[in-house]
Design an enzyme around this catalytic site. Structure first.
Site, short mmCIF file in Angstrom:
data_model
loop_
_atom_site.label_atom_id
_atom_site.label_comp_id
_atom_site.label_asym_id
_atom_site.label_seq_id
_atom_site.Cartn_x
_atom_site.Cartn_y
_atom_site.Cartn_z
N LYS A 37 0.85 -0.99 0.18
CA LYS A 37 -0.03 -0.14 -0.02
C LYS A 37 0.65 1.04 0.13
N ARG A 38 2.11 1.17 0.25
CA ARG A 38 3.10 2.28 0.56
C ARG A 38 3.03 2.96 -1.09
N LEU A 41 7.96 0.00 -3.39
CA LEU A 41 8.48 -1.33 -2.71
C LEU A 41 9.47 -1.03 -1.86
N GLY A 43 9.51 -1.77 1.59
CA GLY A 43 8.94 -1.86 2.58
C GLY A 43 9.48 -0.61 3.62
N TYR A 186 19.09 0.05 18.90
CA TYR A 186 19.53 0.21 17.46
C TYR A 186 19.16 1.72 17.01
N GLU A 190 21.72 4.58 16.54
CA GLU A 190 22.09 5.03 15.09
C GLU A 190 21.93 6.54 14.79
N VAL A 240 10.77 7.40 31.26
CA VAL A 240 9.89 9.03 30.74
C VAL A 240 8.40 8.66 31.26
N HIS A 324 17.53 -8.77 6.93
CA HIS A 324 18.15 -10.13 6.61
C HIS A 324 17.28 -11.18 7.01
N HIS A 447 47.40 -9.78 5.36
CA HIS A 447 47.87 -8.61 6.12
C HIS A 447 48.09 -7.46 5.19
P1 FAD Z 1 8.36 -4.00 6.20
O1 FAD Z 1 9.60 -3.55 5.68
O2 FAD Z 1 7.77 -3.36 7.25
O3 FAD Z 1 7.59 -4.02 5.19
C1 FAD Z 1 6.14 -4.31 5.11
C2 FAD Z 1 5.26 -3.70 4.09
O4 FAD Z 1 3.85 -4.07 4.00
C3 FAD Z 1 5.15 -2.08 4.32
O5 FAD Z 1 5.68 -1.54 3.13
C4 FAD Z 1 3.81 -1.91 4.48
O6 FAD Z 1 3.32 -0.85 3.67
C5 FAD Z 1 3.17 -3.21 3.73
N1 FAD Z 1 1.56 -3.54 4.39
C6 FAD Z 1 1.30 -3.60 5.47
N2 FAD Z 1 0.07 -3.78 5.60
C7 FAD Z 1 -0.65 -4.01 4.35
C8 FAD Z 1 -1.54 -4.32 3.81
N3 FAD Z 1 -2.60 -4.70 4.49
N4 FAD Z 1 -1.64 -4.29 2.36
C9 FAD Z 1 -0.66 -4.11 1.60
N5 FAD Z 1 0.45 -3.79 2.25
C10 FAD Z 1 0.60 -3.72 3.51
N6 FAD Z 1 17.12 -3.91 9.65
C11 FAD Z 1 18.36 -4.39 9.32
O7 FAD Z 1 18.43 -5.67 9.24
N7 FAD Z 1 19.33 -3.58 9.31
C12 FAD Z 1 19.32 -2.00 9.23
O8 FAD Z 1 20.15 -1.60 9.07
C13 FAD Z 1 18.04 -1.69 9.58
N8 FAD Z 1 17.81 -0.39 9.96
C14 FAD Z 1 16.70 -0.14 10.31
C15 FAD Z 1 16.41 1.29 10.69
C16 FAD Z 1 15.23 2.04 10.93
C17 FAD Z 1 15.17 3.25 11.02
C18 FAD Z 1 14.14 0.88 11.15
C19 FAD Z 1 12.87 1.50 11.61
C20 FAD Z 1 14.29 -0.46 10.98
C21 FAD Z 1 15.53 -0.84 10.54
N9 FAD Z 1 15.84 -2.10 10.18
C22 FAD Z 1 17.07 -2.66 9.83
C23 FAD Z 1 14.55 -3.19 10.44
C24 FAD Z 1 14.02 -3.34 9.06
O9 FAD Z 1 13.62 -2.43 8.54
C25 FAD Z 1 12.84 -4.69 9.28
O10 FAD Z 1 13.50 -5.57 9.91
C26 FAD Z 1 12.25 -5.12 7.77
O11 FAD Z 1 11.91 -3.93 7.26
C27 FAD Z 1 11.31 -5.95 7.93
O12 FAD Z 1 10.78 -6.51 6.80
P2 FAD Z 1 9.35 -6.92 6.37
O13 FAD Z 1 9.23 -7.20 5.04
O14 FAD Z 1 8.96 -7.91 7.59
O15 FAD Z 1 8.38 -5.59 6.71
P1 NAI Z 2 15.32 -1.66 20.23
O1 NAI Z 2 14.65 -2.80 20.89
O2 NAI Z 2 16.57 -1.77 19.41
O3 NAI Z 2 15.63 -0.67 21.63
C1 NAI Z 2 14.70 -0.11 22.31
C2 NAI Z 2 15.00 0.42 23.66
O4 NAI Z 2 14.33 1.07 24.25
C3 NAI Z 2 15.68 -0.95 24.49
O5 NAI Z 2 16.91 -0.45 25.05
C4 NAI Z 2 14.45 -0.67 25.59
O6 NAI Z 2 14.93 -1.10 26.89
C5 NAI Z 2 14.29 0.90 25.36
N1 NAI Z 2 13.08 1.29 26.08
C6 NAI Z 2 11.71 0.62 25.94
N2 NAI Z 2 10.88 1.30 26.54
C7 NAI Z 2 11.47 2.52 27.19
C8 NAI Z 2 11.03 3.44 27.84
N3 NAI Z 2 9.44 3.56 28.16
N4 NAI Z 2 11.87 4.35 28.32
C9 NAI Z 2 13.08 4.46 27.98
N5 NAI Z 2 13.44 3.01 27.25
C10 NAI Z 2 12.92 2.28 27.12
O7 NAI Z 2 14.41 -0.72 19.37
P2 NAI Z 2 14.61 0.44 18.48
O8 NAI Z 2 15.94 1.07 18.75
O9 NAI Z 2 13.24 1.49 18.43
O10 NAI Z 2 14.60 -0.24 17.14
C11 NAI Z 2 13.38 -1.09 16.59
C12 NAI Z 2 13.89 -2.22 15.90
O11 NAI Z 2 14.24 -2.17 14.47
C13 NAI Z 2 15.01 -2.87 16.54
O12 NAI Z 2 15.01 -4.05 17.59
C14 NAI Z 2 15.84 -3.75 15.32
O13 NAI Z 2 15.00 -4.72 15.28
C15 NAI Z 2 15.33 -2.80 13.99
N6 NAI Z 2 16.58 -1.77 13.69
C16 NAI Z 2 17.60 -2.54 13.20
C17 NAI Z 2 18.71 -1.93 12.90
C18 NAI Z 2 19.86 -2.45 12.35
O14 NAI Z 2 19.93 -3.72 12.18
N7 NAI Z 2 21.01 -1.90 12.20
C19 NAI Z 2 18.81 -0.42 12.84
C20 NAI Z 2 17.40 0.33 13.35
C21 NAI Z 2 16.50 -0.73 13.82
#
Ligand code: FAD
Ligand code: NAI
Length: 468
Positions: A37-38, A41, A43, A186, A190, A240, A324, A447
């Protein structure tokens, strides 16, 4: 698209789980459609997650190098000026290039793509609502890959301007003077690093008594010291309880997690990064009898839900919320539907926090091994003793290898250092192949490379390091 069509597989969600499954399913000869729906493509990951955050991490790292470390290399660039508009536009370009690329891949492999919202009517029917109206897709199987959404906390209402989620933190139009990040995981680390590098005073408020829960505690403690040196302030063990938005500031009310006296903190911007929760709104799960557990869709080892023919992968099912992991699950499902074997080894899914230094982890932490009563050996090697790290001027961090005390098999590897996210794949290959620490130590590493620190840490498991 005609009013009613029949497919082998209808995928709802075009993120890493859904789009990768779609391509593999089409490669396997299944007539496949992917609904998202976004409007673009990829996600969360490509649009508002992994990719835009990594683009900003890269740009802000260059900025920090230009302002702080070029001079150490004898490069005097004079006064460095930040052009935030260009930085944000570059990030958008990177995202657009990659999301368009997936559309191209869909065309190449013959995946049909529908922009619309999918709803499951029954195990053989998905209704799609598009800008042009509703249509019905008939199918043999359905794959739910609807991902996750930002988790919120009570009394802190996200408006994406002053109180932002990760999505707002990717588009701030100016560098705030101050930012309080709620959550030291995370995203907090970041995106907190991005805005700290660009000039904001960043304070991380974390509920637990440590940052990066889930990572090895020693690495987490050492990382905090490095982030503090970089200028981030931490308030651990703090919760908080509310936020008030004023004209020119936000006042956060915090108190000790264990209870105690409340305190107010003023800041220009608040970033809420307390986790993500599975997204299943409007999917029609209740109609087909799928119940969620804490929001997640339960699946069996083939990723099938309790309803035959309906599968689910990615953030919407239990497990680490990582791109991944979602991709790998998508491939395994698509292969399973084509009668091919496959599985996801959750013991070797790496996690990487792309701060500087990067923090990468795979397998068990020391705390997990202790809790399980597993006898283990530890080998550590600091980057300060690695010649390549010294040449590039990045001495912070270490490689830590945990190996079984008797068999010497590698059980966990934790790396904090430059490019740790790339280096961890040596550990991934070793662990997937059941290697021992001795076997890693025996391999001739080039190395001078950062990976020599992995070899030395493996030598350290047997107390036989050469360079320390
Ligand atoms: P999503 O990527 O969330 O995709 C789901 C899609 O489904 C969305 O586009 C949504 O619009 C669509 N959708 C939902 N409901 C419907 C519906 N009913 N009909 C049609 N479409 C629908 N992970 C990493 O491994 N490395 C990273 O560096 C990393 N960085 C991140 C940084 C941030 C700021 C955030 C928020 C996340 C990060 N993640 C990272 C996590 C990663 O983005 C997710 O784990 C991953 O996108 C999950 O993939 P997914 O396909 O399950 O879902
Ligand atoms: P997170 O689970 O990594 O971290 C959330 C943090 O918030 C935890 O340390 C938790 O203890 C703390 N927390 C929870 N409730 C709180 C509260 N009320 N007050 C203060 N602290 C509180 O979640 P985050 O950073 O939001 O990222 C979501 C997810 O997205 C990650 O868990 C990860 O799966 C994915 N992600 C992955 C990345 C990567 O692979 N490099 C980068 C960004 C996101």
């Amino acid at each position: 698209m005609s009013q009613e069509q029949r497919f082998d597989l209808v995928i709802i969600g075009g993120g890493p789980g859904g789009y990768v499954a779609a391509i593999r399913a089409a490669q396997n000869g299944l007539k496949t459609v992917c609904i998202d729906k976004r409007g673009r493509l990829g996600g969360t990951c490509l649009n508002v997650g992994c990719i835009p955050s990594k683009a900003l991490l890269e740009s802000s790292h260059h900025y920090e190098e230009a302002t702080h470390s070029f001079v150490d290399h004898g490069i005097d660039v004079g006064k460095v000026k930040l052009n935030l508009d260009t930085m944000l536009a570059r990030k958008d370009e990177v995202v657009a290039g990659l999301t368009d690329g997936i559309e191209g891949l869909f065309k190449k492999y013959g995946v049909e793509y529908v922009v619309g919202t999918g709803r499951i009517v029954d195990p053989e029917t998905v209704e799609v609502e598009t800008a042009g109206g509703k249509s019905t897709l008939k199918t043999d199987t359905i794959l739910i890959a609807t991902g996750s959404e930002v988790a919120t906390i009570p009394n802190v209402d996200i408006d994406e301007e002053r109180i932002i989620s990760s999505t707002g933190a990717l588009t701030l139009p100016k560098v705030p003077k101050s930012m309080i990040v709620i959550g030291g995981g995370y995203i907090g680390l970041e995106l907190g690093s991005v805005w700290r590098r660009l000039g904001a005073e960043v304070t991380v408020v974390e509920f637990l008594d440590r940052i990066m829960p889930g990572m090895d505690v020693e690495i987490s403690r050492r990382a905090k010291v490095i982030f503090e040196k970089q200028g981030i302030t931490f308030r651990l063990g703090t919760k908080v309880t509310g936020a008030k938005v004023h004209k020119s500031k936000v006042t956060l009310t915090i108190e000790p997690a264990a209870g105690g006296t409340a305190e107010n903190l003023d800041t220009e911007v608040v970033l809420v990064s307390v986790g993500r929760r599975p997204y299943t709104e409007g999917l029609g799960l209740e109609k087909v009898g799928i119940e969620t557990e804490r929001g997640f869709i339960p699946v069996d080892r083939h990723f099938q839900t309790k309803v035959p023919g309906i599968f689910a992968v990615g953030d919407v099912i239990p497990g680490p919320m990582l791109a991944h992991k979602a991709e790998h699950e998508g491939v395994v499902v698509a292969d399973y539907l084509a009668g091919e074997p496959g599985h996801v080894n959750y013991d070797t899914v790496p996690g990487v926090i792309y701060t500087w230094p990067e923090i990468a982890s795979i397998g068990k932490t020391e705390e997990q091994l202790k809790a399980a009563g597993t006898a283990y050996k530890v080998g550590k090697f600091p980057f300060s003793a690695n010649s390549r790290a010294r040449s590039i001027g990045e001495k912070d961090g270490l490689v830590k290898i945990l190996a079984d005390k008797d068999s010497d098999r590698v059980l966990g590897v934790h790396i904090m250092g430059p490019d740790a996210g790339t280096m961890i794949h040596e550990a991934l290959a070793a662990m997937e192949l059941g290697a021992t620490a001795h076997e890693i130590a025996e391999m001739c590493h080039a190395h001078p490379t950062l990976n020599e620190a992995v070899k030395e840490a493996a030598l350290a498991v047997a107390k036989r390091t050469i360079n320390m």
